[in-house]
Write an enzyme that holds these catalytic residues in place. Structure first.
Site, mmCIF file in Angstrom:
data_model
loop_
_atom_site.group_PDB
_atom_site.id
_atom_site.type_symbol
_atom_site.label_atom_id
_atom_site.label_comp_id
_atom_site.label_asym_id
_atom_site.label_seq_id
_atom_site.Cartn_x
_atom_site.Cartn_y
_atom_site.Cartn_z
ATOM 1 N N ASP A 42 8.461 -3.530 3.388
ATOM 2 C CA ASP A 42 7.456 -3.574 2.312
ATOM 3 C C ASP A 42 6.897 -4.997 2.203
ATOM 4 O O ASP A 42 7.655 -5.955 2.038
ATOM 5 C CB ASP A 42 8.125 -3.137 0.985
ATOM 6 C CG ASP A 42 7.159 -3.154 -0.190
ATOM 7 O OD1 ASP A 42 5.968 -3.463 0.002
ATOM 8 O OD2 ASP A 42 7.605 -2.877 -1.327
ATOM 9 N N ASP A 137 1.241 -0.598 2.363
ATOM 10 C CA ASP A 137 2.040 -1.741 2.829
ATOM 11 C C ASP A 137 3.529 -1.445 2.940
ATOM 12 O O ASP A 137 4.346 -2.352 2.907
ATOM 13 C CB ASP A 137 1.797 -2.953 1.909
ATOM 14 C CG ASP A 137 2.461 -2.805 0.561
ATOM 15 O OD1 ASP A 137 2.639 -1.660 0.110
ATOM 16 O OD2 ASP A 137 2.815 -3.837 -0.036
ATOM 17 N N GLU A 138 3.868 -0.185 3.062
ATOM 18 C CA GLU A 138 5.281 0.172 3.162
ATOM 19 C C GLU A 138 5.483 1.202 4.259
ATOM 20 O O GLU A 138 4.710 2.148 4.364
ATOM 21 C CB GLU A 138 5.760 0.879 1.893
ATOM 22 C CG GLU A 138 6.020 0.011 0.718
ATOM 23 C CD GLU A 138 6.196 0.891 -0.497
ATOM 24 O OE1 GLU A 138 7.328 1.072 -0.933
ATOM 25 O OE2 GLU A 138 5.177 1.432 -0.972
#
Ligand code: DCP
Ligand code: CA
Length: 429
Positions: A42, A137-138
């Protein structure tokens, strides 16, 4: 409102049974389900970090990236220096300026973030076989069998930092839920592994709503029952939870004990040909019913098109909402008649969304069709349905030649160019 409930369909096989089969299946591929290992990667303050990557002079300063119209803008991402002033994702711009007058505010450049996101995800997909992109974003990576997860994670972390100049945190655990919590508690720029036998010691003290998927409302309901921490969830009898929350009660305990449950399991990879689905993150969080309808139609079109391409139809619809606060809700229902047109998928998806929606800003919607069978249009179609079928096949044909969404339904005109960061999850394209 009874959100997230599982609706029993009218078919002989109810959805609960379906879910049971599904859960068994997703674990049965693994000989020893207890020994799985997941890594959650993340990015820290992602939008801000993308800006800092191109403007290093911003490093170490209170910085916020703003989305939404000028006057009503909100801070979507804030640097850790800015968080010290109490600014969070979702703080209105005027309030952020009050809290920290020297904050540097930058208008969001979504194309830049999507590009960096895709580049990072491409790297992960090249390096690992089992990557599940979870948000812009993970990503979860299944690294089951890896002898030295910490060494591997250290390598990944330094590669991403060096290559994309974006800081990140990696959590490792025996399930996605635990990997996510390991990540949350070691942010920013952290790295932590929590083994199955360490859950209680490392996470036992956390409040129940620190578990991803348990929102504040459920947290309050649990606290009212005297269940405050993860340790309390370990101790409480499962039947008590099921009596109060239905199947979700079991999920809460499972998650606390280190098993993926509920929406984490539903989003598992390994669904091929059992369901066809697509999810999409909104360019910004939204509560606007018209925008929700438009995106649901867009998703229905994506799913319908893939169904028809694979010459399939389905009996069930599953929808999933992820809210801005990272809680999620899902609902599914099986129907007696199979369907495959975009408008049938859309009507059913909207019907189910209306049942669970609860006024919180939505970040992501997922729509999937399950209960798949080879496509055989019913002989007894009404004229109206026939029109839908003809329209779909005509649009598919044109779009096959000229590219996705060359010809689109009126409602989809003006929808931003496909926001290409959340690919379908483990499902044929
Ligand atoms: N985002 C958004 N609106 C929100 C929350 C987040 O547009 N309400 C965007 C901006 C974030 C990105 O999604 O940079 C990723 O969300 P995260 O929740 O992962 O937040 P950050 O990456 O900013 O911070 P953290 O370091 O806590 O992960
Ligand atoms: Ca992040």
């Amino acid at each position: 409102m009874n959100s997230g409930r599982i609706e029993l369909g009218t078919d002989s096989m109810g959805i609960c049974e379906y879910l049971d089969n599904f859960q068994q299946e997703s674990f049965s591929s693994d000989k020893n389900p207890k020994s799985r290992t997941f890594m959650l990667i993340d990015m820290d303050a992602f939008f801000v970090s993308c800006e800092v990557a191109v403007r290093p002079e911003l490093k170490g300063k209170p910085v916020g990236v703003v989305t939404g119209a000028q006057r009503h803008g909100v801070v979507a991402s804030v640097s850790y220096e800015g968080r010290k002033y109490g600014i969070k994702a979702g703080t209105p711009v005027y309030k952020a300026k009050d809290l920290c007058p020297e904050i540097i505010l930058i208008p969001a450049d979504i194309a830049k973030y999507a590009y960096i996101s895709e580049s990072i995800m491409e790297y992960l997909k090249e390096k690992f076989k089992k990557v599940e992109v979870f948000s812009i974003d993970e990503a979860f990576v299944d690294i089951t069998g890896e002898k030295d997860p910490l060494k591997l994670a250290t390598e990944v972390k330094s590669y991403i930092k060096r290559t994309f100049r974006v800081p990140l945190t990696i959590g490792i655990g025996p399930s996605r839920v635990i990997a996510k919590m390991a990540c949350e508690i070691s942010k920013p720029d952290g790295l932590m592994q929590i083994k199955a036998e360490e859950i209680l010691q490392k996470l036992g003290h956390l409040e129940v709503d620190e578990i991803p998927g348990i929102g504040q409302r459920t947290g309050d309901a649990l606290r009212n029952m005297g269940i405050r921490t993860i340790r309390d969830l370990w101790v409480i009898d499962e039947d008590t939870l099921i009596r109060r929350f239905g199947i979700r009660g079991k999920w809460y305990k499972d998650m606390a004990m280190g098993k993926d449950a509920g929406f984490f399991t539903l989003l598992d990879q390994g669904l091929p040909l059992k369901s066809i689905g697509h999810s999409e993150t909104f360019p910004r969080d939204t509560m606007d019913p018209e925008e929700i309808k438009t995106y649901t139609l867009y998703l229905s079109e994506k799913v319908g098109r893939r169904l028809r391409k694979h010459e399939l139809m389905g009996y069930g619809i599953w929808v999933y909402l992820r809210y801005a606060d990272f809680t999620g809700d899902s609902i599914s229902r099986k129907f007696t008649k199979p369907f495959f047109t975009t408008s049938e998928i859309y009507r059913r998806a909207i019907f189910l969304i209306q049942k669970i929606i609860d006024g919180k800003p939505i970040r992501l919607i997922g729509v999937a069709v399950f209960g798949l069978k080879p496509l055989k249009p019913q002989l007894s179609l009404f004229e109206e349905d026939l029109r839908d079928v003809r329209l779909d096949f005509a649009l598919d044909k044109i779009n096959d030649i000229y590219g996705d969404f060359t010809v689109r339904r009126a409602r989809l005109v003006g929808i931003p160019a496909v926001h290409h960061v959340i690919p379908p999850r483990g499902i044929p394209r």
